[in-house]
Structure formats: structure tokens, C-alpha cells
Scaffold this motif. Structure first.
Motif, PDB file in Angstrom:
ATOM      1  N   TYR A  24       0.841  -1.204   0.000  1.00  0.00           N
ATOM      2  CA  TYR A  24       0.000   0.000   0.000  1.00  0.00           C
ATOM      3  C   TYR A  24       0.876   1.255   0.000  1.00  0.00           C
ATOM      4  CZ  TYR A  24      -4.085   2.864   1.287  1.00  0.00           C
ATOM      5  OH  TYR A  24      -5.105   3.783   1.301  1.00  0.00           O
ATOM      6  N   CYS A  25       1.892   1.255   0.850  1.00  0.00           N
ATOM      7  CA  CYS A  25       2.804   2.404   0.920  1.00  0.00           C
ATOM      8  C   CYS A  25       3.672   2.493  -0.337  1.00  0.00           C
ATOM      9  CB  CYS A  25       3.681   2.324   2.166  1.00  0.00           C
ATOM     10  SG  CYS A  25       2.769   2.512   3.720  1.00  0.00           S
ATOM     11  N   GLY A  26       4.025   1.343  -0.903  1.00  0.00           N
ATOM     12  CA  GLY A  26       4.810   1.348  -2.138  1.00  0.00           C
ATOM     13  C   GLY A  26       4.035   1.968  -3.283  1.00  0.00           C
ATOM     14  N   LEU A  27       2.749   1.602  -3.409  1.00  0.00           N
ATOM     15  CA  LEU A  27       1.914   2.197  -4.456  1.00  0.00           C
ATOM     16  C   LEU A  27       1.710   3.681  -4.194  1.00  0.00           C
ATOM     17  CD1 LEU A  27       0.168   2.006  -6.969  1.00  0.00           C
ATOM     18  CD2 LEU A  27      -1.725   1.175  -5.538  1.00  0.00           C
ATOM     19  N   CYS A  28       1.559   4.042  -2.934  1.00  0.00           N
ATOM     20  CA  CYS A  28       1.404   5.450  -2.570  1.00  0.00           C
ATOM     21  C   CYS A  28       2.628   6.253  -3.012  1.00  0.00           C
ATOM     22  CB  CYS A  28       1.202   5.575  -1.059  1.00  0.00           C
ATOM     23  SG  CYS A  28       0.966   7.276  -0.477  1.00  0.00           S
ATOM     24  N   LYS A  29       3.808   5.713  -2.769  1.00  0.00           N
ATOM     25  CA  LYS A  29       5.040   6.412  -3.160  1.00  0.00           C
ATOM     26  C   LYS A  29       5.197   6.472  -4.676  1.00  0.00           C
ATOM     27  CE  LYS A  29       7.827   6.075   0.995  1.00  0.00           C
ATOM     28  NZ  LYS A  29       8.096   7.527   1.055  1.00  0.00           N
ATOM     29  N   ALA A  30       4.759   5.402  -5.356  1.00  0.00           N
ATOM     30  CA  ALA A  30       4.800   5.412  -6.820  1.00  0.00           C
ATOM     31  C   ALA A  30       3.884   6.499  -7.371  1.00  0.00           C
ATOM     32  CB  ALA A  30       4.401   4.043  -7.363  1.00  0.00           C
ATOM     33  N   LEU A  31       2.726   6.658  -6.763  1.00  0.00           N
ATOM     34  CA  LEU A  31       1.778   7.694  -7.185  1.00  0.00           C
ATOM     35  C   LEU A  31       2.336   9.087  -6.931  1.00  0.00           C
ATOM     36  CD1 LEU A  31      -1.507   6.016  -5.959  1.00  0.00           C
ATOM     37  CD2 LEU A  31      -1.113   6.854  -8.279  1.00  0.00           C
TER      38      LEU A  31
END
Length: 278
Positions: A24-31
């Protein structure tokens, strides 16, 4: 589409919560990397779930790193390497999903709130459309087909259910491109079934408001709501069976928790509410 596949970690293993948060945090950082802070608004549970599912097909678990939260810099978090192709593609896809959802809400609801959000996300949406190229055109066509089906007065319940499954399959097919045919077919099947599940759960969740406001609800197309409950259970079973047929090498317990346990819990909660509203 988004919001129903939110796992509840209360009374469950901390391992599930910690592993889930790395994605979840990885996708958040990618966004945030691709779209700055406006991109974070398009973070959703469904795309996170599919990233976990696809990561389970890899030979080993993804590397994780420590850092600060994208929103609260003083909060430490762990996250999966978000420079992976899957996460970059998922960021573009998440933004595109949000872009179309905002357009839909602007048309259906309107008002200052959605006008402001629409202006915030429209430029980002153009970037996502460009990044996803032909895939974005396919998604737009699938969305148009779904809207046409939704407004077709002669549509049957089975036809509109299939249409929604096709839409979600089209959306998540963007992430499913580097697997053998058998695995690809199973992943697309899960996407299709998942789309139908979302459609039915959303219809059940909106039933009371739609009836009170004299709005269309697809459940009105069936004579007996027990058919809806049976269909939901059948979809849940098919999702579980198809997941168990995948060559999963990592995150199996987390995948089962997200795609099987969470789906069952959400269905049970919303169907209970539906029963109380009948």
C-alpha cells in the motif's frame, strides 16, 4: 469501483498488516513520484490487492525499504520497491481509474466539490492516458460500453453483470502482460469475477438509498434477491478456486487473506445490511 476490498486487520496476524502496508505504501510512493500529492488521492485498495497477487507469482518476495510516509514525513514506514515496472504501471492505472470516477461523479452529482477535484485531476488524467497509450483507449471503450448498458432499459441482469466483469477485466489486464497463457487466463478470470463481485456488492450497498431516491439499481432486474446472494457466493467460490490454481510462490497467506477472507467478510457485512433494509 474502489473501496470495497479494504482488509480489516483487527484480530488478525500483524504479519498480514505489515506485509500489506509495504505494498500500500509502495503504491502510494509510486503515485507521489509520478503525480505528486494529487496522485496520492487515487490510491486504492483494489489495485494494491492485484499488485500483491502478481507479486505472489514471482520467485521471491519483493525487496522492502524503510523511509517516511508520503503524507506525514515524521511517520516511518516500510515499502516495496516502487520503481518496479508493476508499480509504475499500477500508479498510472490508479490515476486513470480515479480520473474516470471523478468524471462520473461530476456528471452524476456535480457541485463545487467535484468541480474542484475534477480540475485537480484532469491534467494528471491526461498524463495517465498518454502513459498507458492503447490500454487507456481500450479502458475508455469498455467504460463507454458499460455506461450504454447501464442506461439500456431492455438490458437483462445477466447482460449488465457480464458487462461489469468485462470492464474490470479490461482495467486490470493492463497489469497482466508477462505470464504464460494459462496463468494469464486465470488472472483475467479473477479480474472478471472480481468485477462482478464489486458490481453486486455496490448494488447491495446502495439498495436503500436508491430505493428511497427512486434511482435505478440493478437488483431491480431480478425477481428474487436470494438469486443475488447465491450469485455472490458462487463468485466468491470461483475466485477462491482460481487463486488456488495459480502458481503462487510468495505471499500465499496474504493473498488468501485479501482475496478470500476479506471478500467473504465484506459480502457478509453488506448482505446483512441488505437483509435489514428489506
Amino acid at each position: 469501483m474502489t473501496g470495497y476490498l479494504k482488509p480489516e486487520f483487527k484480530n488478525n496476524s500483524k504479519k498480514y498488516k505489515n506485509e500489506y502496508k509495504t505494498f500500500y505504501c509502495g503504491l502510494c510512493k509510486a503515485l507521489k513520484k509520478q503525480y505528486n500529492y494529487a496522485g496520492i488521492l487515487s490510491l486504492n485498495y483494489e489495485t494494491t490487492a492485484f499488485l500483491i497477487l502478481l507479486s505472489g507469482l514471482k520467485k521471491e518476495k519483493s525487496k522492502t525499504f524503510g523511509g517516511s510516509c508520503s503524507i506525514s514525513p515524521f511517520v516511518p514506514v516500510k515499502y516495496v520497491d516502487y520503481f518496479q515496472d508493476d508499480f509504475i504501471c499500477a500508479a498510472h492505472l490508479s490515476l486513470l481509474i480515479a480520473y474516470y470516477e471523478v468524471k462520473d461523479n461530476l456528471n452524476d452529482i456535480g457541485g463545487l466539490k467535484w468541480n474542484v477535484i475534477s480540475k485537480m485531476i484532469s491534467r494528471k488524467g491526461s498524463k495517465a492516458i498518454y502513459a498507458l497509450s492503447n490500454d487507456s483507449s481500450r479502458i475508455e471503450n469498455a467504460i463507454r460500453t458499460y455506461y450504454e448498458a447501464e442506461t439500456n432499459e431492455s438490458i437483462t441482469f445477466e447482460e449488465i453483470l457480464k458487462c461489469d466483469g468485462d470492464l474490470i477485466k479490461c482495467i486490470f489486464s493492463v497489469l497482466i502482460k508477462k505470464y504464460d497463457k494459462e496463468t494469464t487466463d486465470r488472472l483475467l478470470k479473477i479480474s472478471y469475477l472480481f468485477g462482478q463481485w464489486i458490481f453486486l456488492i455496490d448494488a447491495c450497498d446502495d439498495w436503500k438509498d436508491d430505493v428511497n431516491n427512486n434511482n435505478f439499481n440493478p437488483l431491480l432486474l431480478v425477481d428474487n434477491l436470494d438469486k443475488i446472494k447465491t450469485t455472490i457466493k458462487s463468485i466468491e467460490k470461483s475466485i477462491e478456486e482460481t487463486i488456488n490454481e495459480l502458481p503462487i510462490k510468495c505471499y500465499k497467506n496474504l493473498i488468501d487473506f485479501v482475496f478470500i477472507e476479506t471478500i467473504e467478510k465484506v459480502s457478509k457485512r453488506i448482505l446483512l445490511t441488505l437483509n435489514n433494509n428489506l
